[in-house]
Design an enzyme around this catalytic site. Structure first.
Site, PDB file in Angstrom:
ATOM      1  N   ASP A 236      52.723  17.341  62.658  1.00 47.63           N
ATOM      2  CA  ASP A 236      53.216  18.653  62.230  1.00 47.63           C
ATOM      3  C   ASP A 236      52.195  19.764  62.437  1.00 47.63           C
ATOM      4  OD1 ASP A 236      51.563  17.790  60.154  1.00 47.63           O
ATOM      5  OD2 ASP A 236      53.139  17.789  58.635  1.00 47.63           O
ATOM      6  N   GLY A 405      54.418  27.448  55.793  1.00 44.95           N
ATOM      7  CA  GLY A 405      55.068  27.883  54.563  1.00 44.95           C
ATOM      8  C   GLY A 405      54.139  28.487  53.545  1.00 44.95           C
TER       9      GLY A 405
END
Length: 492
Positions: A236, A405
């Protein structure tokens, strides 16, 4: 194109639409990712996660017609599962926070000293690294598999059950501590040293490679046509770094989420005593690049506090927590986010208070004080890490790109600018999914290079900038922060 992004605490399916110039992304399915304590072991619930993956594919039909052009999965690093020759999953994968890993690390480092292991792999020896997890399997005599059994890292495991193809994507393999960072391939001699056959591993493929098509039975189950399965940048953080909106190389990056990964992109790894001592690791990126970075326990501390307060009956949103911290004066106390005491799940507020007490600081009492302590400490850790990065690459870095995020915490972005004295460029929020989608576009021949991908991200998702404020106050406070963590480190 569909990007399925499994984070360490949640997952999502993102629908990406590329028109040849700009990208749009749409969140079509979200779900939690909760570890499961089973007896004395901590596991991932792979079956439920694969079910959520299929729900995300099914959700596509509510948002678009026809079938997706492709799908790719990215996940956190280091964890893995075993699949035998008949395609059977041999148990739920262990969670990287499982207690067996620290024991195995201590045992292996008596055989392979820290510096030798770091010199061979360029990976900072941390208890959750795959090499220590595998050594725990060796010590437990749990690797008595048939000769057709293969180890697949989490994104490769999902990809196998989508396509039937067993292979290992390079960026996820690079998190393991089993790879030669110069050859960009498995270190067979190291595998032998820990008692693991190289036959257990599969060939490496580079990000942006098509690896099979959707299994017919899944296509039938979901009433969707077969589509290519792509090995994107499957780690990721590697996907997040793909989507950094810059064509210049004079920046540091922070991929900000449960973990905050701070570093720089390089052509070759940096492996020396300073990089080892300062905690830097060398992982793979797109186009054979190296991501030299430090793993910092980022928003995990806030997530763990939030979870503990929910157990006590009070539910706070992250937005509410941010507002509470804004109203606090700040710079009152600090913790070292890299301290191992914060790694495992548990009563995080108690651990933060104990750290502050043992280091002779003001002990935060209210929730707002605790939250502000964490955010201030992260900003200070980013300042410390930036100084170390600049020392390793022997040049000043002009700015910091923050993606992921965590940039929704605007207070953290501003405090990072204040602490480092650098402009912070924040965005995109869905950096990992965007990088995932654009590597699929590369696999389809829609873009040809990482530079083209980053130009597309710049055109599609304008970032937000934060300029440094109160720099003199933060520089003075940084001296106090270093005194605190250095003294605490010596005591530990």
């Amino acid at each position: 194109m569909l990007a399925v992004d499994f984070g360490a605490s949640s997952g999502r399916t993102i629908l990406g639409r590329w028109d040849g110039t700009k990208l749009t992304v749409e969140d079509i399915h979200r779900f939690s990712n909760d570890p499961v304590q089973l007896g004395e072991s901590l596991h991932w619930d792979f079956l439920r996660l694969f079910h959520e993956l299929k729900k995300g594919i099914h959700a596509y039909k509510q948002h678009a017609s026809g079938s997706p052009s492709s799908i790719a999965v990215d996940t956190w690093g280091v964890d893995y599962g075993f699949v035998n020759g008949k395609g059977k999953l041999l148990g739920n994968p262990y969670h990287y926070r499982d207690e067996r890993n620290a024991i195995a690390m201590d045992q292996l480092l008596t055989v392979l000293p820290n510096m030798e292991l770091y010199r061979r792999t360029g990976i900072q020896p941390l208890s959750f690294n795959t090499i220590f997890q595998l050594y725990a399997e060796v010590k437990d005599k749990a690797l008595a598999f048939d000769e057709d059994t293969r180890l697949l890292f989490m994104p490769d495991l999902f990809r196998f059950y989508l396509s039937g193809v067993r292979s290992t994507e390079y960026t996820i393999a690079s998190t393991s501590g089993l790879l030669n960072p110069l050859a960009r391939d498995w270190d067979g001699e190291l595998l032998n040293k820990i008692g693991v056959s190289s036959d257990l591993l599969t060939p490496l493929v580079m990000p942006g490679t098509k690896e099979g098509v959707l299994r017919p039975e899944i296509a039938e189950e979901l009433h969707i046509a077969a589509m290519p399965i792509v090995a994107a940048a499957s780690h990721d953080t590697a996907s997040a770094v793909v989507s950094i909106p810059s064509l210049q190389g004079d920046y540091a990056f922070i991929s900000c989420g449960t973990w905050s990964l701070m570093g720089v992109e390089l052509e070759e790894p940096i492996i020396n005593e300073n990089s080892r001592r300062w905690g830097f690791t060398n992982e793979g990126g797109a186009e054979h690049r190296i991501r030299m970075l430090k793993n910092i326990m980022g928003l995990w501390l806030l997530q763990a506090c939030k979870r503990h307060w929910e157990f006590e009956g009070e539910t706070l949103s992250f937005a509410e927590m941010q507002e509470m911290a804004k109203r606090e004066k700040g710079l009152a106390c600090y913790v070292d986010p890299e301290d191992p005491v914060f790694l495992a799940p548990g009563n995080m507020p108690k651990r933060i208070r104990l750290y502050c007490s043992q280091s002779g600081q003001h002990v935060p009492q209210t929730k707002a004080e605790l939250i502000r302590c964490v955010v201030d400490s992260l900003a200070m850790k980013f300042k410390q890490s930036l100084d170390e990065i600049e020392g390793l690459v022997d040049r000043d870095l002009a700015c910091i790109h923050m993606v992921g995020g965590g940039i929704q915490n605007k207070l953290l972005c501003q405090l990072t600018a204040n602490a480092t004295g650098r402009t912070v460029i924040a965005g995109p929020v869905e950096a990992t999914a965007i990088g995932n989608v654009m590597m699929q576009a590369k696999a389809h021949g829609e873009v040809q290079s990482l530079a083209q991908i980053r130009q597309a991200v710049m055109d599609s998702f304008p970032p937000e900038s934060y300029e440094p404020e109160d720099c003199a106050q933060w520089q003075e406070a940084y001296v106090t922060y270093r005194q605190v963590i250095d003294k605490k480190s010596v005591r530990s």
